[in-house]
Design a protein around this motif. Structure first.
Motif, PDB file in Angstrom:
ATOM      1  N   GLU A 188       8.364   4.386   3.809  1.00 60.38           N
ATOM      2  CA  GLU A 188       8.449   4.573   5.256  1.00 60.38           C
ATOM      3  C   GLU A 188       7.254   5.344   5.817  1.00 60.38           C
ATOM      4  OE1 GLU A 188      12.150   6.280   6.304  1.00 60.38           O
ATOM      5  OE2 GLU A 188      13.348   4.586   5.543  1.00 60.38           O
ATOM      6  N   GLU A 189       6.744   6.306   5.044  1.00 58.84           N
ATOM      7  CA  GLU A 189       5.608   7.095   5.514  1.00 58.84           C
ATOM      8  C   GLU A 189       4.380   6.208   5.715  1.00 58.84           C
ATOM      9  OE1 GLU A 189       2.826  10.958   4.267  1.00 58.84           O
ATOM     10  OE2 GLU A 189       4.435  10.274   2.926  1.00 58.84           O
ATOM     11  N   ASN A 190       4.102   5.372   4.731  1.00 60.01           N
ATOM     12  CA  ASN A 190       2.938   4.486   4.847  1.00 60.01           C
ATOM     13  C   ASN A 190       3.140   3.414   5.916  1.00 60.01           C
ATOM     14  OD1 ASN A 190       1.325   5.772   3.024  1.00 60.01           O
ATOM     15  ND2 ASN A 190       1.790   4.408   1.303  1.00 60.01           N
ATOM     16  N   LEU A 191       4.373   2.954   6.101  1.00 57.57           N
ATOM     17  CA  LEU A 191       4.650   1.981   7.153  1.00 57.57           C
ATOM     18  C   LEU A 191       4.384   2.579   8.525  1.00 57.57           C
ATOM     19  CD1 LEU A 191       7.945   0.295   5.850  1.00 57.57           C
ATOM     20  CD2 LEU A 191       5.664  -0.728   5.964  1.00 57.57           C
ATOM     21  N   LEU A 192       4.747   3.852   8.707  1.00 57.45           N
ATOM     22  CA  LEU A 192       4.488   4.542   9.964  1.00 57.45           C
ATOM     23  C   LEU A 192       2.981   4.731  10.169  1.00 57.45           C
ATOM     24  CD1 LEU A 192       5.705   5.916  12.444  1.00 57.45           C
ATOM     25  CD2 LEU A 192       5.807   8.053  11.136  1.00 57.45           C
ATOM     26  N   ARG A 193       2.276   5.080   9.082  1.00 59.18           N
ATOM     27  CA  ARG A 193       0.823   5.222   9.154  1.00 59.18           C
ATOM     28  C   ARG A 193       0.176   3.898   9.571  1.00 59.18           C
ATOM     29  NH1 ARG A 193      -0.373   8.344   3.422  1.00 59.18           N
ATOM     30  NH2 ARG A 193      -0.109  10.496   4.143  1.00 59.18           N
ATOM     31  N   LEU A 220      -2.817   0.378  13.256  1.00 59.15           N
ATOM     32  CA  LEU A 220      -2.945  -0.912  13.938  1.00 59.15           C
ATOM     33  C   LEU A 220      -3.025  -0.725  15.450  1.00 59.15           C
ATOM     34  CD1 LEU A 220      -0.500  -3.208  11.904  1.00 59.15           C
ATOM     35  CD2 LEU A 220      -2.992  -3.098  11.770  1.00 59.15           C
ATOM     36  N   GLU A 221      -2.336   0.253  15.978  1.00 63.76           N
ATOM     37  CA  GLU A 221      -2.415   0.545  17.415  1.00 63.76           C
ATOM     38  C   GLU A 221      -3.828   0.979  17.803  1.00 63.76           C
ATOM     39  OE1 GLU A 221       0.550   3.446  18.173  1.00 63.76           O
ATOM     40  OE2 GLU A 221       2.241   2.047  18.022  1.00 63.76           O
ATOM     41  N   VAL A 222      -4.448   1.805  16.954  1.00 65.24           N
ATOM     42  CA  VAL A 222      -5.815   2.266  17.211  1.00 65.24           C
ATOM     43  C   VAL A 222      -6.787   1.084  17.184  1.00 65.24           C
ATOM     44  CG1 VAL A 222      -7.743   3.615  16.286  1.00 65.24           C
ATOM     45  CG2 VAL A 222      -5.449   4.608  16.364  1.00 65.24           C
ATOM     46  N   VAL A 227      -5.361  -7.787  11.231  1.00 64.25           N
ATOM     47  CA  VAL A 227      -5.474  -7.072   9.955  1.00 64.25           C
ATOM     48  C   VAL A 227      -4.524  -7.666   8.929  1.00 64.25           C
ATOM     49  CG1 VAL A 227      -5.096  -4.852   8.814  1.00 64.25           C
ATOM     50  CG2 VAL A 227      -6.220  -4.928  11.055  1.00 64.25           C
ATOM     51  N   HIS A 228      -4.994  -7.783   7.681  1.00 62.56           N
ATOM     52  CA  HIS A 228      -4.119  -8.218   6.590  1.00 62.56           C
ATOM     53  C   HIS A 228      -4.564  -7.547   5.291  1.00 62.56           C
ATOM     54  CE1 HIS A 228      -7.376 -11.283   6.772  1.00 62.56           C
ATOM     55  NE2 HIS A 228      -7.383 -11.101   5.470  1.00 62.56           N
ATOM     56  N   ASP A 229      -3.772  -7.755   4.238  1.00 64.08           N
ATOM     57  CA  ASP A 229      -4.018  -7.120   2.933  1.00 64.08           C
ATOM     58  C   ASP A 229      -4.138  -5.597   3.077  1.00 64.08           C
ATOM     59  OD1 ASP A 229      -3.946  -9.547   1.698  1.00 64.08           O
ATOM     60  OD2 ASP A 229      -6.102  -9.744   1.405  1.00 64.08           O
ATOM     61  N   PHE A 230      -3.212  -5.014   3.828  1.00 63.59           N
ATOM     62  CA  PHE A 230      -3.274  -3.578   4.134  1.00 63.59           C
ATOM     63  C   PHE A 230      -2.658  -2.773   2.992  1.00 63.59           C
ATOM     64  CE2 PHE A 230      -2.232   0.444   5.974  1.00 63.59           C
ATOM     65  CZ  PHE A 230      -3.179   0.658   6.961  1.00 63.59           C
ATOM     66  N   ARG A 231      -3.432  -1.790   2.495  1.00 63.41           N
ATOM     67  CA  ARG A 231      -2.944  -0.883   1.444  1.00 63.41           C
ATOM     68  C   ARG A 231      -3.384   0.540   1.745  1.00 63.41           C
ATOM     69  NH1 ARG A 231      -5.783  -2.672  -3.513  1.00 63.41           N
ATOM     70  NH2 ARG A 231      -7.197  -3.687  -2.032  1.00 63.41           N
ATOM     71  N   ILE A 232      -2.572   1.487   1.297  1.00 57.59           N
ATOM     72  CA  ILE A 232      -2.915   2.909   1.441  1.00 57.59           C
ATOM     73  C   ILE A 232      -2.856   3.550   0.059  1.00 57.59           C
ATOM     74  CG2 ILE A 232      -2.274   5.124   2.441  1.00 57.59           C
ATOM     75  CD1 ILE A 232      -1.086   3.652   4.802  1.00 57.59           C
ATOM     76  N   ILE A 233      -3.981   4.150  -0.350  1.00 56.24           N
ATOM     77  CA  ILE A 233      -4.057   4.775  -1.672  1.00 56.24           C
ATOM     78  C   ILE A 233      -4.559   6.208  -1.504  1.00 56.24           C
ATOM     79  CG2 ILE A 233      -5.157   4.730  -3.946  1.00 56.24           C
ATOM     80  CD1 ILE A 233      -5.431   1.723  -3.663  1.00 56.24           C
ATOM     81  N   GLU A 234      -3.816   7.173  -2.047  1.00 60.56           N
ATOM     82  CA  GLU A 234      -4.245   8.576  -2.018  1.00 60.56           C
ATOM     83  C   GLU A 234      -4.991   8.873  -3.305  1.00 60.56           C
ATOM     84  OE1 GLU A 234      -1.709  11.602  -0.606  1.00 60.56           O
ATOM     85  OE2 GLU A 234      -0.405  10.228   0.520  1.00 60.56           O
ATOM     86  N   GLU A 235      -6.252   9.329  -3.141  1.00 53.32           N
ATOM     87  CA  GLU A 235      -7.113   9.511  -4.307  1.00 53.32           C
ATOM     88  C   GLU A 235      -8.168  10.566  -4.014  1.00 53.32           C
ATOM     89  OE1 GLU A 235      -8.507   6.033  -6.980  1.00 53.32           O
ATOM     90  OE2 GLU A 235     -10.167   6.403  -5.596  1.00 53.32           O
ATOM     91  N   ASP A 236      -8.318  11.536  -4.916  1.00 51.32           N
ATOM     92  CA  ASP A 236      -9.337  12.596  -4.800  1.00 51.32           C
ATOM     93  C   ASP A 236      -9.270  13.315  -3.460  1.00 51.32           C
ATOM     94  OD1 ASP A 236     -10.270  11.892  -7.332  1.00 51.32           O
ATOM     95  OD2 ASP A 236     -11.698  10.431  -6.499  1.00 51.32           O
TER      96      ASP A 236
END
Length: 391
Positions: free
Chosen positions: A309-314, A319-321, A331-340
């Motif tokens: 849910e957190e990433n869906l909200l992000r 997308l609004e921005v 936009v497609h192939d959307f992913r969120i990765i937390e790293e470093d």
């Protein structure tokens, strides 16, 4: 008449995805065109000499080129149905486009030749002998050509054949050409004006324009044209109608001939779905598309996490921005990765073709600045693409 000929000479005529059926349509068009145009050529050439008319003679040789075009249609359609081999693994379907281009060349050649003769007669005008029999012949020719145009145009649309559509377009041009010729004879009779050369020039111009248009329409699929919106919507609607498919994008269609089409598409499925179950659905979609639409489809699967849910909200806020910065982007192939210590936003974005390199850089810079205002840890990893759909 058209329906009678199709039912008489084309077996299984409704199964237009079948290469053999397509070949039968092309052969029928070619044979009918050869017979009609050779007959018209002989009659008009005789009439042109009898009444001393360059426009009638030019029209006769235009019919001869049409007969040659019909022969090219026969050969091209037949050759396009040759099966794939090791040198041509995608088949020989583009032979239809090559055949249509040859038709365009023949039309152009006749147009320029007629213009040369017409120009000579403009410089040295001669009176046209009025003959009611020849006039009736030309009127009958208009009717025959109108039927041929509708005949070829209808079959071309039914089997999506560029060469048959080109033949139909050429026949419509002939209707106009012969009508101009008739007008020339009638005006010459009523007024005594020697306008045959000028009318011949008009005929030549129409022929040349038709040739250029046919060539343009033929070269586009050879160069690799964008998929039209109707085909795009038909394929995506079909694919997205299957259970478990959340959406689709990146549809690319490769045209190796009207009956030799290959396509690739990305589909989104829930990440938690069983891999074997997803594979079974994908196989079914590919089989159904091939059977029902005659398109060899290859599907790439993109997993989508709908439980974070957190990433869906992000994603929603991001997308609004983007939508405010460029409303036409998707936009497609959307992913969120937390790293470093960073939150990498990885996605592909379709932008209009009007974007140049400078504008692309400005858009990326504006997006980076706007998203960092949401969260300083955001880091953009964006691939900018253009749509493969015709605008």
């Amino acid at each position: 008449m058209t329906e009678f000929l199709v039912k008489k000479f084309v077996k299984d005529y409704d199964n237009t995805n079948n290469p053999k059926v397509r070949s039968s349509y092309g052969m029928l068009s070619g044979f009918v065109g050869v017979i009609c145009n050779i007959l018209l050529f002989a009659l008009k050439l005789t009439g042109g000499f009898l009444i001393n008319s360059i426009s009638v003679t030019a029209d006769a040789f235009n019919n001869l080129s049409d007969a040659a075009s019909s022969i090219v249609t026969l050969i091209g359609t037949k050759f396009s149905q040759k099966p794939a081999d090791k040198e041509h693994p995608f088949g020989h379907g583009r032979s239809e486009y090559i055949a249509a281009f040859i038709v365009a060349f023949l039309v152009l050649q006749v147009g320029f030749s007629c213009f040369k003769n017409s120009f000579a007669k403009i410089l040295k005008p001669e009176a046209v002998v009025f003959n009611i029999s020849i006039l009736i012949l030309l009127i009958l020719s208009v009717l025959v050509k109108l039927w041929l145009a509708l005949f070829n145009r209808g079959m071309g649309k039914k089997i999506n054949s560029g060469v048959l559509k080109a033949t139909g377009t050429d026949a419509f041009g002939d209707v106009l050409i012969t009508s101009v010729t008739i007008l020339s004879i009638v005006i010459g009779k009523i007024t005594g004006l020697k306008i045959d050369g000028w009318m011949g020039a008009v005929v030549s111009a129409v022929v040349v324009i038709a040739g250029f248009n046919i060539a343009k329409e033929t070269l586009e699929p050879l160069l690799g044209e964008a998929i039209d919106k109707e085909t795009y919507e038909n394929i995506t609607k079909k694919v997205e109608g299957y259970k478990g498919i959340l959406g689709s994008h990146d549809l690319i269609v490769h045209n190796y001939g009207p009956s030799h089409i290959m396509a690739t598409i990305h589909v989104e499925v829930e990440a938690k779905e069983n891999l074997e179950g997803v594979h079974e659905i994908i196989d079914k979609i590919e089989r159904d598309i091939l059977r029902e639409m005659g398109i060899f489809l290859v599907i790439h699967v993109d997993p989508v996490d709908l439980e974070d849910e957190e990433n869906l909200l992000r994603k929603q806020k991001i997308l609004e921005v983007i939508g405010k910065l460029e409303p036409k982007a998707s936009v497609h192939d959307f992913r969120i990765i937390e790293e470093d210590g960073k939150i990498k936003l990885i996605f592909d974005m379709l932008i209009p073709y009007s974007y140049g390199e400078k504008r692309r850089e400005e858009l990326l810079s504006d997006m980076d600045k706007a998203l960092k205002e949401l969260n300083e840890r955001y880091e953009l990893v964006v691939t900018l693409d253009n749509s493969f759909i015709g605008e």
